[in-house]
Scaffold this active site. Structure first.
Site, mmCIF file in Angstrom:
data_model
loop_
_atom_site.group_PDB
_atom_site.id
_atom_site.type_symbol
_atom_site.label_atom_id
_atom_site.label_comp_id
_atom_site.label_asym_id
_atom_site.label_seq_id
_atom_site.Cartn_x
_atom_site.Cartn_y
_atom_site.Cartn_z
ATOM 1 N N ASN A 145 -4.238 -37.675 12.182
ATOM 2 C CA ASN A 145 -4.833 -36.406 12.622
ATOM 3 C C ASN A 145 -5.174 -35.608 11.373
ATOM 4 O OD1 ASN A 145 -5.413 -33.909 13.676
ATOM 5 N ND2 ASN A 145 -3.326 -33.454 14.369
ATOM 6 N N LYS A 187 -6.692 -32.909 11.094
ATOM 7 C CA LYS A 187 -6.723 -31.455 11.337
ATOM 8 C C LYS A 187 -8.001 -30.861 10.714
ATOM 9 C CE LYS A 187 -1.781 -31.492 11.825
ATOM 10 N NZ LYS A 187 -0.506 -30.797 11.767
ATOM 11 N N HIS A 202 -2.037 -30.496 21.496
ATOM 12 C CA HIS A 202 -1.323 -30.432 20.212
ATOM 13 C C HIS A 202 -0.642 -29.063 20.100
ATOM 14 C CE1 HIS A 202 -0.538 -30.193 15.935
ATOM 15 N NE2 HIS A 202 -0.628 -31.503 15.906
ATOM 16 N N GLU A 224 -0.385 -27.002 17.784
ATOM 17 C CA GLU A 224 -1.174 -25.949 17.131
ATOM 18 C C GLU A 224 -2.158 -25.335 18.124
ATOM 19 O OE1 GLU A 224 -2.465 -28.310 13.780
ATOM 20 O OE2 GLU A 224 -0.402 -28.342 13.069
ATOM 21 N N GLU A 268 6.208 -34.546 19.491
ATOM 22 C CA GLU A 268 6.097 -33.873 18.196
ATOM 23 C C GLU A 268 6.912 -32.590 18.219
ATOM 24 O OE1 GLU A 268 2.352 -35.026 15.916
ATOM 25 O OE2 GLU A 268 1.766 -33.443 17.271
ATOM 26 N N GLY A 315 4.329 -30.422 9.845
ATOM 27 C CA GLY A 315 3.828 -29.819 8.611
ATOM 28 C C GLY A 315 4.895 -29.095 7.811
ATOM 29 N N SER A 324 5.928 -34.632 10.274
ATOM 30 C CA SER A 324 6.337 -34.979 8.912
ATOM 31 C C SER A 324 6.717 -36.445 8.735
ATOM 32 C CB SER A 324 7.475 -34.063 8.443
ATOM 33 O OG SER A 324 7.036 -32.719 8.399
ATOM 34 N N GLY A 378 -0.360 -34.565 7.714
ATOM 35 C CA GLY A 378 -0.535 -34.482 6.263
ATOM 36 C C GLY A 378 -0.651 -35.827 5.566
HETATM 37 P P1 PGA Z 1 2.401 -33.604 10.069
HETATM 38 O O1 PGA Z 1 1.542 -33.308 11.382
HETATM 39 O O2 PGA Z 1 2.501 -35.112 9.955
HETATM 40 O O3 PGA Z 1 1.635 -32.979 8.957
HETATM 41 O O4 PGA Z 1 3.735 -32.985 10.281
HETATM 42 C C1 PGA Z 1 1.685 -34.068 12.554
HETATM 43 C C2 PGA Z 1 0.765 -33.533 13.616
HETATM 44 O O5 PGA Z 1 0.572 -32.320 13.691
HETATM 45 O O6 PGA Z 1 0.183 -34.295 14.412
#
Ligand code: PGA
Length: 265
Positions: A14, A16, A100, A102, A172, A178, A217, A239
């Site tokens: 992803n 983002k 998601h 976010e 998640e 993140g 993460s 990330g």
């Molecule tokens: P992250 O994000 O690996 O940066 O923690 C995962 C996600 O939001 O799908």
């Protein structure tokens, strides 16, 4: 007793709201030759909307699938700024992220809207990736399973178990996204097992076939332990998917993971 099935582990990157034409091309130039050698893992990438078609072209000769990060719950028409499921399908998307954290937290997407988007995606021939997970406060007050169950229930109510498992579920934990703070393999497995058991209570075979990814993460150095858990069927990677070698290492860890689950038979 563990059950096993033919499903492959799945790793989804992803991106983002990151990248540019030049950065995407350079990332794929490094990544694709490496992961093309991994046959027992399915890989998908979710670039931002403006790059979907160019990334689709770059993925053309590979087995890597294309996914989008969001879609409209509406089918078509006067919805300025929105992108429909059929458009995503039309340009070659196979997957689409739905709900998601976010989007839930920053764009006020509630369970009903998420369920609608899930149903809309399925109807257009896309595979929705339903993201669920608790905040830190919810975990600390012992509500993890209730929160995740409620998020699943909203979609179950809208589409039923048979359609829910046509999608993918991504657990998640919000506190791990993140932040560099990953759930331990045991913490993640406990929630994955809960999800699998909850689905199995409604349809055992469907639950066994459903892929449940972990996200939050995931990095090259923790992926293998996570993917070795019996109910973790791959990862949703933020990330670390922006770095070709990190993402390749995560895909490699998934290809060596087991394809079993913990449902008692
Ligand atoms: P992250 O994000 O690996 O940066 O923690 C995962 C996600 O939001 O799908």
């Amino acid at each position: 007793m563990q059950t096993s099935s033919n499903k492959k582990q799945l790793v989804i990157g992803n991106w983002k709201m990151n990248g540019s034409s030049a950065e995407n091309a350079s990332l794929l130039l490094s990544l694709l030759p490496v992961i093309s050698r991994f046959e027992s893992v399915e890989v998908a990438l979710c670039p931002p909307y403006p790059y979907l078609t160019t990334v689709a072209d770059l993925l053309d000769d590979s087995d890597v699938a294309l996914g989008a990060q969001n879609l409209s719950a509406q089918l078509s028409g006067a919805h300025t700024g929105e992108v429909s499921a059929s458009m995503l399908h039309d340009i070659g998307c196979r997957f689409v992220l739905v709900g998601h954290s976010e989007r839930r937290a920053l764009y006020a997407e509630d369970d009903d809207l998420v369920a609608k988007k899930f149903a809309t995606a399925l109807r257009a021939g896309l595979i929705p990736v339903l993201c669920v997970g608790e905040t830190l406060a919810q975990r600390q007050s012992g509500e993890t399973e209730v929160v995740v169950t409620n998020q699943l229930n909203a979609v179950l109510k809208a589409v039923g178990i048979q359609d829910l498992v046509k999608g993918v579920i991504a657990y998640e934990p919000v506190w791990a996204i993140g932040t560099g703070e990953t759930a331990t393999p045991e913490q993640a497995q406990a929630v994955h097992r809960h999800i699998r058991q909850y689905l199995a209570d409604q349809d055992r075979a469907a639950a066994a076939d459903c892929r449940i990814l972990y996200g939050g993460s995931v990095k090259a150095d923790n992926a293998e332990q996570l993917f070795n858990q019996p109910d973790i069927d791959g990862g949703l990677i933020g990330g670390a998917s922006l770095d070709a070698m990190s993402f390749a290492a995560i895909c490699w860890a998934a290809q060596t993971g087991p394809i079993t689950d913990s449902i008692a038979i």
